[in-house]
Design an enzyme around this catalytic site. Structure first.
Site, short mmCIF file in Angstrom:
data_model
loop_
_atom_site.label_atom_id
_atom_site.label_comp_id
_atom_site.label_asym_id
_atom_site.label_seq_id
_atom_site.Cartn_x
_atom_site.Cartn_y
_atom_site.Cartn_z
N ASN A 63 -5.68 -9.48 -7.82
CA ASN A 63 -5.74 -10.11 -6.50
C ASN A 63 -6.88 -11.15 -6.36
O ASN A 63 -6.93 -12.18 -5.78
CB ASN A 63 -5.70 -9.42 -5.43
CG ASN A 63 -6.55 -8.18 -5.39
OD1 ASN A 63 -6.30 -7.40 -6.42
ND2 ASN A 63 -7.38 -7.75 -4.36
N THR A 121 1.03 -1.13 0.19
CA THR A 121 -0.06 -0.10 0.06
C THR A 121 0.96 1.15 0.15
O THR A 121 0.62 2.22 -0.58
CB THR A 121 -0.93 0.05 1.16
OG1 THR A 121 -1.86 -1.31 1.06
CG2 THR A 121 -1.81 1.24 1.17
N CYS A 125 -8.43 -6.94 2.18
CA CYS A 125 -8.42 -5.48 2.62
C CYS A 125 -10.14 -4.91 2.79
O CYS A 125 -10.29 -4.13 3.55
CB CYS A 125 -7.88 -4.43 1.73
SG CYS A 125 -6.10 -4.98 1.57
N THR A 169 14.00 4.35 10.94
CA THR A 169 14.92 3.27 11.19
C THR A 169 14.39 2.04 10.51
O THR A 169 13.26 1.59 10.59
CB THR A 169 15.06 3.14 12.56
OG1 THR A 169 15.46 4.28 13.21
CG2 THR A 169 16.26 2.13 13.06
N GLN A 212 0.51 -9.66 -6.41
CA GLN A 212 0.11 -10.83 -6.74
C GLN A 212 1.12 -11.80 -7.63
O GLN A 212 0.92 -13.10 -7.76
CB GLN A 212 -1.08 -11.00 -7.18
CG GLN A 212 -2.29 -10.40 -6.04
CD GLN A 212 -2.40 -11.32 -4.65
OE1 GLN A 212 -2.08 -12.36 -4.77
NE2 GLN A 212 -2.99 -10.91 -3.73
N1 PLP Z 1 -2.00 -4.78 -4.23
C1 PLP Z 1 -2.39 -5.97 -4.38
C2 PLP Z 1 -2.85 -6.45 -5.84
C3 PLP Z 1 -2.82 -6.72 -3.31
O1 PLP Z 1 -3.35 -7.93 -3.52
C4 PLP Z 1 -2.52 -6.37 -1.82
C5 PLP Z 1 -2.66 -6.75 -0.66
O2 PLP Z 1 -3.94 -7.80 -0.55
C6 PLP Z 1 -1.92 -4.98 -2.03
C7 PLP Z 1 -1.83 -4.34 -2.97
C8 PLP Z 1 -1.60 -4.22 -0.50
O3 PLP Z 1 -0.63 -4.99 0.07
P1 PLP Z 1 -0.16 -4.53 1.64
O4 PLP Z 1 -1.01 -5.52 2.52
O5 PLP Z 1 1.16 -4.98 1.82
O6 PLP Z 1 -0.47 -3.16 1.93
#
Ligand code: PLP
Length: 422
Positions: free
Chosen positions: A189, A87, A363, A275, A217
């Protein structure tokens, strides 16, 4: 059914009690990864920025991890920045591209990106600043082709077809002289559909536009080589390939503009303050090394099991439909609509059977929103509320797949008869 692959021995206890078919949400930490991290969680707790050896010697540990991550994506280690998650990497890449082109106020992305891209783009439409545009942008908003934010940034959300595929002519048509950055993912995803990243990169390069690719992914599932596919920015996250949560990486092509999202000290060669989390960085590096080593076997291992699961379910449960192109997708995922059955009660029944699956992005799992990905593919149907994503991993066994087919059959039958009861 416990995993037979000895790499997964530390997960035996939990894995024996469930059938985990949600590897696109997250994956268990591999024992080798944990072993590699342990010294930095215990005796080697120094700060790598310190002048004395106890801390500064950890610089070489970080350098090794950078090499390991870089090798997974065909990059030079100097071009990799550790992040807290994908993210952050996605936000940082888009923000950097926008800040480098202040006169260009247009972003091109797709309707099926992860929320870390979509909600950031929507926030930019509203607030218009790549530094401060983080406020929530109403996750449930449905996306038209043009965002309706009205702010100083304009975003084009490219559509996909019924199979989740991107039409490159749409991309060509969307790019204007005002476009600063294109952000299009490698693999979806939810459906695992692969976007034509090579052609996207070529189009962007030919038009002089920066290209950011969310490869979360794809990493560890398909080969990634940024020497062959000229993306400008590429984000990955460790917890999708058996590293801990809370650590990711962003590749920035040497000549691509970059300014930090997180300002602070001189860490990460002035590209991200804070850090360094040495244990997490070491874990990511080790997981990347293992993912690269096992990549040649990954597809051979998971594809037949995924196909067995898909054929088993679709052959025994009536009114099912595959979401996502059957061929142009990752080998580990199947996304199936169960017509007439809502995702949520089905997931609850599967959970009772110890089967872990999901109805879209982890998410957004607690948001009660239908899948925006399947909605973009099949807007006039109820498919986005009636789908389940099953995603396998290298530890998945044939026995688990057989039990999952039986479990899904039983759960759908129970729900179908509940609907038909007077
Ligand atoms: N992008 C995709 C395609 C994802 O599947 C995900 C998490 O499911 C993310 C971004 C976000 O990853 P993170 O959980 O490391 O922020």
């Amino acid at each position: 059914m416990p995993p037979t692959d000895s790499r997964f021995r530390c997960t035996l206890d939990t894995m024996a009690q469930m059938i985990y078919l949600d590897h696109n949400a997250t994956t268990p930490i591999l024992p080798e990864v944990l072993d590699a991290m342990m010294p930095c969680l215990t005796a080697e707790w120094g700060n790598p920025s310190s002048a004395y050896k106890f801390g500064s010697k950890l610089k070489s540990v970080i350098a090794t991890a950078l090499e390991q991550v870089a090798e997974l994506i065909g990059a030079h280690s100097m071009d990799v920045i550790f992040t807290s998650c994908a993210t952050e990497g996605n936000n940082a890449a888009i923000a950097a591209a926008l800040r480098a082109n202040p006169a260009k106020r247009h972003i091109v992305t797709s309707q099926v990106e992860h929320s870390s891209v979509l909600n950031y783009c929507m926030a930019l439409e509203k607030s218009g600043t790549p530094l401060l545009g983080q406020e929530g942008a109403g996750g449930g908003r449905s996306l038209g082709q043009e965002g309706a934010g009205g702010g100083p940034y304009r975003v084009t959300y490219l559509p996909v077809d019924r199979d989740g595929l991107l039409n490159l002519a749409d991309l060509e048509a969307a790019i204007t002289g005002q476009t600063a950055v294109v952000s299009l993912m490698w693999a979806n995803n939810e459906t695992a559909v692969l976007f034509p990243v090579e052609q996207v990169a070529e189009i962007c390069r030919a038009r002089g536009i920066l290209y950011h690719c969310d490869a979360v992914q794809a990493a560890g599932k398909v080969p990634i080589d940024v020497r062959k596919i000229p993306v400008d920015y590429l984000s990955v996250t460790g917890h999708k390939f058996h590293a801990p949560k809370g650590i990711g990486a962003l590749y920035v092509r040497r000549k691509a503009p970059f300014s930090p999202l997180i300002w602070g000290g001189h860490q990460e060669r002035n590209r991200r303050g804070g850090t360094e989390s040495v244990p997490l960085i070491v874990g990511l590096g080790k997981a990347a090394e293992l993912a690269r080593r096992h990549l040649p076997d990954y597809e051979k291992k998971v594809r037949p099991l995924r196909d067995q699961l898909e054929e088993g379910i679709m052959g025994s449960v009536s009114n099912t439909e595959l979401n996502g192109d059957k061929f142009q997708r990752l080998a580990n995922t199947t996304n199936i609509t169960f017509r007439g059955i809502e995702s949520e009660p089905l997931l609850i029944l599967l959970d009772k059977e110890g089967i872990c699956a999901s109805s879209g992005s982890a998410c957004l799992a607690d948001s009660d929103e239908p899948s925006h990905v399947v909605k973009a593919m099949k807007p006039t149907t109820a498919a986005s509320r009636q789908m389940i994503r099953f995603s396998l991993g290298a530890s998945t066994t044939g026995g688990e797949v057989g039990s999952a087919v039986t479990g899904v059959g039983g759960a759908t039958k129970a729900l179908q008869s509940a609907v038909t009861q007077p």
